[in-house]
Motif scaffolding. Structure first.
Motif, PDB file in Angstrom:
ATOM      1  N   PRO A 132       9.073   9.752   4.448  1.00 38.59           N
ATOM      2  CA  PRO A 132       8.967  10.738   5.529  1.00 38.59           C
ATOM      3  C   PRO A 132       7.544  10.948   6.036  1.00 38.59           C
ATOM      4  CG  PRO A 132       9.185  11.866   3.431  1.00 38.59           C
ATOM      5  CD  PRO A 132       9.348  10.384   3.155  1.00 38.59           C
ATOM      6  N   ALA A 133       6.565  10.435   5.310  1.00 37.31           N
ATOM      7  CA  ALA A 133       5.162  10.645   5.685  1.00 37.31           C
ATOM      8  C   ALA A 133       4.510   9.403   6.282  1.00 37.31           C
ATOM      9  CB  ALA A 133       4.379  11.104   4.460  1.00 37.31           C
ATOM     10  N   ASP A 134       5.280   8.332   6.474  1.00 36.07           N
ATOM     11  CA  ASP A 134       4.708   7.062   6.948  1.00 36.07           C
ATOM     12  C   ASP A 134       3.497   6.675   6.108  1.00 36.07           C
ATOM     13  OD1 ASP A 134       6.605   6.725   8.981  1.00 36.07           O
ATOM     14  OD2 ASP A 134       5.404   7.852  10.426  1.00 36.07           O
ATOM     15  N   ALA A 135       3.673   6.733   4.789  1.00 39.64           N
ATOM     16  CA  ALA A 135       2.566   6.491   3.866  1.00 39.64           C
ATOM     17  C   ALA A 135       2.600   5.106   3.232  1.00 39.64           C
ATOM     18  CB  ALA A 135       2.575   7.551   2.767  1.00 39.64           C
ATOM     19  N   LEU A 136       3.548   4.264   3.650  1.00 39.39           N
ATOM     20  CA  LEU A 136       3.683   2.954   3.018  1.00 39.39           C
ATOM     21  C   LEU A 136       3.436   1.833   4.015  1.00 39.39           C
ATOM     22  CD1 LEU A 136       6.951   3.571   0.995  1.00 39.39           C
ATOM     23  CD2 LEU A 136       4.621   3.646   0.155  1.00 39.39           C
ATOM     24  N   TYR A 137       2.935   0.731   3.471  1.00 43.36           N
ATOM     25  CA  TYR A 137       2.798  -0.486   4.275  1.00 43.36           C
ATOM     26  C   TYR A 137       3.395  -1.645   3.500  1.00 43.36           C
ATOM     27  CZ  TYR A 137       0.962  -4.588   6.578  1.00 43.36           C
ATOM     28  OH  TYR A 137       0.863  -5.799   7.202  1.00 43.36           O
ATOM     29  N   VAL A 146      -5.628  -0.542   7.721  1.00 49.40           N
ATOM     30  CA  VAL A 146      -4.182  -0.534   7.962  1.00 49.40           C
ATOM     31  C   VAL A 146      -3.806   0.705   8.769  1.00 49.40           C
ATOM     32  CG1 VAL A 146      -1.916  -0.349   6.840  1.00 49.40           C
ATOM     33  CG2 VAL A 146      -3.631  -1.929   5.942  1.00 49.40           C
ATOM     34  N   GLU A 147      -4.377   1.849   8.405  1.00 47.95           N
ATOM     35  CA  GLU A 147      -4.091   3.092   9.125  1.00 47.95           C
ATOM     36  C   GLU A 147      -4.611   3.032  10.562  1.00 47.95           C
ATOM     37  OE1 GLU A 147      -4.322   7.908   8.582  1.00 47.95           O
ATOM     38  OE2 GLU A 147      -5.388   6.650   7.160  1.00 47.95           O
ATOM     39  N   GLU A 148      -5.837   2.557  10.745  1.00 42.28           N
ATOM     40  CA  GLU A 148      -6.414   2.462  12.095  1.00 42.28           C
ATOM     41  C   GLU A 148      -5.628   1.499  12.982  1.00 42.28           C
ATOM     42  OE1 GLU A 148     -10.531   1.479  11.443  1.00 42.28           O
ATOM     43  OE2 GLU A 148     -11.057   3.544  10.938  1.00 42.28           O
ATOM     44  N   ALA A 149      -5.032   0.474  12.377  1.00 45.82           N
ATOM     45  CA  ALA A 149      -4.237  -0.489  13.134  1.00 45.82           C
ATOM     46  C   ALA A 149      -2.833   0.039  13.438  1.00 45.82           C
ATOM     47  CB  ALA A 149      -4.147  -1.808  12.367  1.00 45.82           C
ATOM     48  N   GLY A 150      -2.503   1.203  12.913  1.00 48.14           N
ATOM     49  CA  GLY A 150      -1.190   1.795  13.166  1.00 48.14           C
ATOM     50  C   GLY A 150      -0.069   1.121  12.398  1.00 48.14           C
ATOM     51  N   LEU A 163       0.813  -1.205   0.000  1.00 49.61           N
ATOM     52  CA  LEU A 163       0.000   0.000   0.000  1.00 49.61           C
ATOM     53  C   LEU A 163       0.849   1.259   0.000  1.00 49.61           C
ATOM     54  CD1 LEU A 163      -2.882   1.316   0.510  1.00 49.61           C
ATOM     55  CD2 LEU A 163      -2.306   1.168   2.925  1.00 49.61           C
ATOM     56  N   ILE A 164       0.438   2.220  -0.813  1.00 49.13           N
ATOM     57  CA  ILE A 164       0.881   3.611  -0.720  1.00 49.13           C
ATOM     58  C   ILE A 164      -0.370   4.398  -0.369  1.00 49.13           C
ATOM     59  CG2 ILE A 164       1.883   5.599  -1.873  1.00 49.13           C
ATOM     60  CD1 ILE A 164       3.219   3.659  -3.847  1.00 49.13           C
ATOM     61  N   SER A 165      -0.384   5.014   0.774  1.00 53.33           N
ATOM     62  CA  SER A 165      -1.563   5.749   1.220  1.00 53.33           C
ATOM     63  C   SER A 165      -1.816   6.962   0.331  1.00 53.33           C
ATOM     64  CB  SER A 165      -1.380   6.209   2.664  1.00 53.33           C
ATOM     65  OG  SER A 165      -2.428   7.086   3.033  1.00 53.33           O
ATOM     66  N   THR A 166      -3.007   7.032  -0.192  1.00 59.12           N
ATOM     67  CA  THR A 166      -3.376   8.162  -1.046  1.00 59.12           C
ATOM     68  C   THR A 166      -3.573   9.434  -0.233  1.00 59.12           C
ATOM     69  OG1 THR A 166      -5.706   7.535  -0.917  1.00 59.12           O
ATOM     70  CG2 THR A 166      -4.439   6.691  -2.785  1.00 59.12           C
ATOM     71  N   THR A 167      -3.826   9.294   1.046  1.00 62.26           N
ATOM     72  CA  THR A 167      -4.055  10.466   1.893  1.00 62.26           C
ATOM     73  C   THR A 167      -2.783  10.961   2.575  1.00 62.26           C
ATOM     74  OG1 THR A 167      -4.675   9.067   3.763  1.00 62.26           O
ATOM     75  CG2 THR A 167      -6.456   9.857   2.343  1.00 62.26           C
ATOM     76  N   LYS A 168      -1.803  10.086   2.775  1.00 71.19           N
ATOM     77  CA  LYS A 168      -0.585  10.480   3.479  1.00 71.19           C
ATOM     78  C   LYS A 168       0.606  10.781   2.571  1.00 71.19           C
ATOM     79  CE  LYS A 168      -1.106   8.558   8.002  1.00 71.19           C
ATOM     80  NZ  LYS A 168      -0.104   8.901   8.973  1.00 71.19           N
ATOM     81  N   CYS A 169       0.639  10.207   1.393  1.00 73.38           N
ATOM     82  CA  CYS A 169       1.773  10.370   0.484  1.00 73.38           C
ATOM     83  C   CYS A 169       1.967  11.841   0.128  1.00 73.38           C
ATOM     84  CB  CYS A 169       1.569   9.543  -0.789  1.00 73.38           C
ATOM     85  SG  CYS A 169       2.931   9.696  -1.967  1.00 73.38           S
TER      86      CYS A 169
END
Length: 110
Positions: A52-57, A73-77, A4-10
């Motif tokens: 730097p944005a913690d946008a990857l899992y 994934v985001e809610e689980a930290g 995952l690449i977060s669309t909201t955090k990237c």
């Protein structure tokens, strides 16, 4: 395997594209990078640790792609979880500093 690449955090810095040793990502003009060759991912976590944005899992044990829901994934930290564990990022400390071996070696070194 990168999942995952977060669309909201990237933040579109493209560091993941630059540091990936197996060329898994592609730049996207005006958008977030694309996971273009997921099957080439070696689960090295370089992309996650440099983000730097913690946008990857990166799924640590996945040898095949698994179904991921970004919100879960985001809610689980889990976004940027490896980066947090190694202590990269402002105000973070590596998990190793809580390990008793770390303190023992520090004491032995004086």
């Amino acid at each position: 395997m990168i999942e995952l690449i977060s669309t909201t955090k990237c933040v579109n810095c493209n560091l993941c594209v630059k540091v990936c040793p197996t060329n898994v990502f592609d730049n996207a003009d005006g958008g977030i990078p694309v996971i273009a060759r997921q099957q080439d991912c070696q689960t090295c976590f370089m992309c996650e640790v440099y983000c730097p944005a913690d946008a990857l899992y990166v799924a640590p044990e996945a040898e095949e792609s698994v179904f991921i829901v970004e919100k879960e994934v985001e809610e689980a930290g889990l976004l940027g979880n490896y980066r947090k564990a190694v202590g990269w990022g402002k105000g973070r400390k590596p998990a190793a500093v809580t390990d008793t071996t770390y303190f023992m070696l520090k004491a032995l070194r004086g």
